[in-house]
Design a protein around this motif. Sequence first.
Motif, mmCIF file in Angstrom:
data_model
loop_
_atom_site.group_PDB
_atom_site.id
_atom_site.type_symbol
_atom_site.label_atom_id
_atom_site.label_comp_id
_atom_site.label_asym_id
_atom_site.label_seq_id
_atom_site.Cartn_x
_atom_site.Cartn_y
_atom_site.Cartn_z
ATOM 1 N N GLN B 53 0.816 -1.224 0.000
ATOM 2 C CA GLN B 53 0.000 0.000 0.000
ATOM 3 C C GLN B 53 0.843 1.266 0.000
ATOM 4 O OE1 GLN B 53 -2.672 -0.536 3.369
ATOM 5 N NE2 GLN B 53 -4.143 -1.470 1.981
ATOM 6 N N VAL B 54 2.148 1.089 0.165
ATOM 7 C CA VAL B 54 3.043 2.245 0.187
ATOM 8 C C VAL B 54 4.081 2.107 -0.924
ATOM 9 C CG1 VAL B 54 4.551 3.669 1.617
ATOM 10 C CG2 VAL B 54 2.797 2.269 2.699
ATOM 11 N N ILE B 55 4.226 3.126 -1.732
ATOM 12 C CA ILE B 55 5.245 3.131 -2.780
ATOM 13 C C ILE B 55 6.196 4.292 -2.537
ATOM 14 C CG2 ILE B 55 5.718 3.472 -5.238
ATOM 15 C CD1 ILE B 55 3.181 2.056 -5.932
ATOM 16 N N CYS B 56 7.476 3.961 -2.496
ATOM 17 C CA CYS B 56 8.507 4.979 -2.299
ATOM 18 C C CYS B 56 9.116 5.299 -3.664
ATOM 19 C CB CYS B 56 9.553 4.410 -1.340
ATOM 20 S SG CYS B 56 10.849 5.552 -0.928
ATOM 21 N N VAL B 57 8.919 6.525 -4.121
ATOM 22 C CA VAL B 57 9.414 6.926 -5.440
ATOM 23 C C VAL B 57 10.849 7.431 -5.318
ATOM 24 C CG1 VAL B 57 9.085 8.517 -7.375
ATOM 25 C CG2 VAL B 57 7.107 7.494 -6.255
ATOM 26 N N VAL B 58 11.772 6.820 -6.057
ATOM 27 C CA VAL B 58 13.185 7.212 -5.984
ATOM 28 C C VAL B 58 13.718 7.539 -7.373
ATOM 29 C CG1 VAL B 58 13.679 5.853 -3.906
ATOM 30 C CG2 VAL B 58 13.944 4.800 -6.158
ATOM 31 N N GLU B 59 14.868 8.232 -7.402
ATOM 32 C CA GLU B 59 15.466 8.587 -8.678
ATOM 33 C C GLU B 59 16.109 7.377 -9.356
ATOM 34 O OE1 GLU B 59 17.045 12.277 -6.296
ATOM 35 O OE2 GLU B 59 18.173 12.047 -8.150
ATOM 36 N N GLY B 60 16.882 6.623 -8.562
ATOM 37 C CA GLY B 60 17.627 5.523 -9.161
ATOM 38 C C GLY B 60 17.763 4.326 -8.240
ATOM 39 N N ILE B 61 18.406 3.300 -8.756
ATOM 40 C CA ILE B 61 18.561 2.040 -8.038
ATOM 41 C C ILE B 61 19.436 2.202 -6.795
ATOM 42 C CG2 ILE B 61 19.639 -0.239 -8.286
ATOM 43 C CD1 ILE B 61 18.572 0.276 -11.379
ATOM 44 N N ARG B 62 20.430 3.099 -6.880
ATOM 45 C CA ARG B 62 21.284 3.346 -5.716
ATOM 46 C C ARG B 62 20.483 3.790 -4.503
ATOM 47 N NH1 ARG B 62 26.845 5.029 -7.169
ATOM 48 N NH2 ARG B 62 27.031 4.635 -9.376
ATOM 49 N N ASP B 63 19.413 4.552 -4.765
ATOM 50 C CA ASP B 63 18.582 5.037 -3.661
ATOM 51 C C ASP B 63 17.871 3.872 -2.975
ATOM 52 O OD1 ASP B 63 19.224 7.749 -4.197
ATOM 53 O OD2 ASP B 63 17.807 7.721 -5.856
ATOM 54 N N ILE B 64 17.460 2.883 -3.761
ATOM 55 C CA ILE B 64 16.832 1.693 -3.167
ATOM 56 C C ILE B 64 17.843 1.009 -2.246
ATOM 57 C CG2 ILE B 64 15.876 -0.606 -3.610
ATOM 58 C CD1 ILE B 64 14.578 0.384 -6.076
ATOM 59 N N LEU B 65 19.075 0.855 -2.743
ATOM 60 C CA LEU B 65 20.111 0.210 -1.917
ATOM 61 C C LEU B 65 20.302 0.986 -0.619
ATOM 62 C CD1 LEU B 65 22.769 -0.616 -4.673
ATOM 63 C CD2 LEU B 65 21.073 -2.149 -3.665
ATOM 64 N N ALA B 66 20.392 2.318 -0.725
ATOM 65 C CA ALA B 66 20.623 3.155 0.460
ATOM 66 C C ALA B 66 19.460 3.034 1.442
ATOM 67 C CB ALA B 66 20.816 4.618 0.040
ATOM 68 N N ILE B 67 18.240 3.055 0.939
ATOM 69 C CA ILE B 67 17.072 2.988 1.830
ATOM 70 C C ILE B 67 16.950 1.592 2.443
ATOM 71 C CG2 ILE B 67 14.545 3.124 1.936
ATOM 72 C CD1 ILE B 67 14.740 5.369 -0.189
ATOM 73 N N GLU B 68 17.210 0.555 1.639
ATOM 74 C CA GLU B 68 17.138 -0.809 2.179
ATOM 75 C C GLU B 68 18.142 -0.998 3.319
ATOM 76 O OE1 GLU B 68 14.990 -3.701 1.284
ATOM 77 O OE2 GLU B 68 14.002 -1.772 1.001
ATOM 78 N N GLU B 69 19.296 -0.342 3.196
ATOM 79 C CA GLU B 69 20.319 -0.481 4.243
ATOM 80 C C GLU B 69 19.873 0.087 5.580
ATOM 81 O OE1 GLU B 69 24.334 0.415 3.597
ATOM 82 O OE2 GLU B 69 24.519 -1.386 2.372
ATOM 83 N N THR B 70 18.945 1.017 5.550
ATOM 84 C CA THR B 70 18.491 1.614 6.809
ATOM 85 C C THR B 70 17.549 0.674 7.572
ATOM 86 O OG1 THR B 70 16.468 2.665 5.959
ATOM 87 C CG2 THR B 70 18.512 3.897 5.694
ATOM 88 N N HIS B 71 16.988 -0.334 6.868
ATOM 89 C CA HIS B 71 16.043 -1.293 7.485
ATOM 90 C C HIS B 71 14.843 -0.580 8.121
ATOM 91 C CE1 HIS B 71 18.910 -4.510 6.855
ATOM 92 N NE2 HIS B 71 19.832 -3.773 7.429
ATOM 93 N N GLN B 72 14.467 0.569 7.598
ATOM 94 C CA GLN B 72 13.373 1.327 8.195
ATOM 95 C C GLN B 72 12.140 1.362 7.303
ATOM 96 O OE1 GLN B 72 13.516 2.476 11.208
ATOM 97 N NE2 GLN B 72 15.685 2.195 11.568
ATOM 98 N N TYR B 73 12.218 0.705 6.153
ATOM 99 C CA TYR B 73 11.120 0.828 5.203
ATOM 100 C C TYR B 73 10.672 -0.554 4.736
ATOM 101 C CZ TYR B 73 8.513 2.123 1.055
ATOM 102 O OH TYR B 73 7.528 2.256 0.117
#
Lengths: 176, 176
Positions: B53-73
Amino acid sequence: MVLHLLKQDQEVVKRFADDIRTAREDIQECSTCFNLSDDEVCSICADSRRDGQVICVVEGIRDILAIEETHQYRGLYHVLGGVISPIDGIGPENLHIQELLERLDRDEVKEVIMAISPTIEGETTIYYLSKLLQSTGVRISTIARGVSFGGELEYADEVTLGRSILARVPYSVSED
Amino acid sequence: MVLHLLKQDQEVVKRFADDIRTAREDIQECSTCFNLSDDEVCSICADSRRDGQVICVVEGIRDILAIEETHQYRGLYHVLGGVISPIDGIGPENLHIQELLERLDRDEVKEVIMAISPTIEGETTIYYLSKLLQSTGVRISTIARGVSFGGELEYADEVTLGRSILARVPYSVSED
């Protein structure tokens, strides 16, 4: 600096030395907000054009300089003189907290902005102060914390990025 | 790297070269979110434990890696493939915006988080997207922007500090 002074005219050096002594003697802490001041009350507290209903609580005088440079704030300040840090032996009694409570009691203050660094000690201090101020009914806010403006997301540190997602804010398209 | 490879056994290098070729051939874009993927749908989109139900819109794939590393999403992503930047000849039609609209049309999405860098191009893109999404009724949010967590206030850049004061947030003492 010493070599430079030795090269100058004696009279110039004497005047320079006098200036330094006068500056040290004249500059004091503002009796209201503990900013540096030439007089008993600093130029910010004395400025009637500033909004006396808002007090921005900061750790030190450098923070006032930094915030003033942004030209985005027109309220008053209150210098704590540090943050609560048991490891450094700094407790609430070592900070200008009592004086802040007295100001809130005396003046008509609607909002206190905690402009305190988002470090562990800073957060502890914000929490402690907010608990103290809770009963006064004054509005308490903190400066926004998150990814720096103008910064690239992928270079944000992990903690900031993680918290920025958790502390996301509603976005509304302004009318046009 | 070439010198290192020349020192290796011929068989090792052959296998290494094969691996690189296979990787390049096998890795594709996820047909849903445009993340890198081994399959038609990436491992995040395919993970039923994540919140669709939640979509996080990012510029590129690197942003996904960075956000996944935070384990907060725990929601899903949508890779735009850049931001709107007329100076670089990138318009909305060059980004995966149409595909985002189709996802919102197709799936039950409640919130879209704009995790886009707070640069001028990024802000423009957020504004453009939000206007487009306004009619869908989906909740739109941006990641928090402000002074970095753990950072000292006096070292924050002027723009960030100024905006952080303007965009200050109410603070409430949690119950205990």
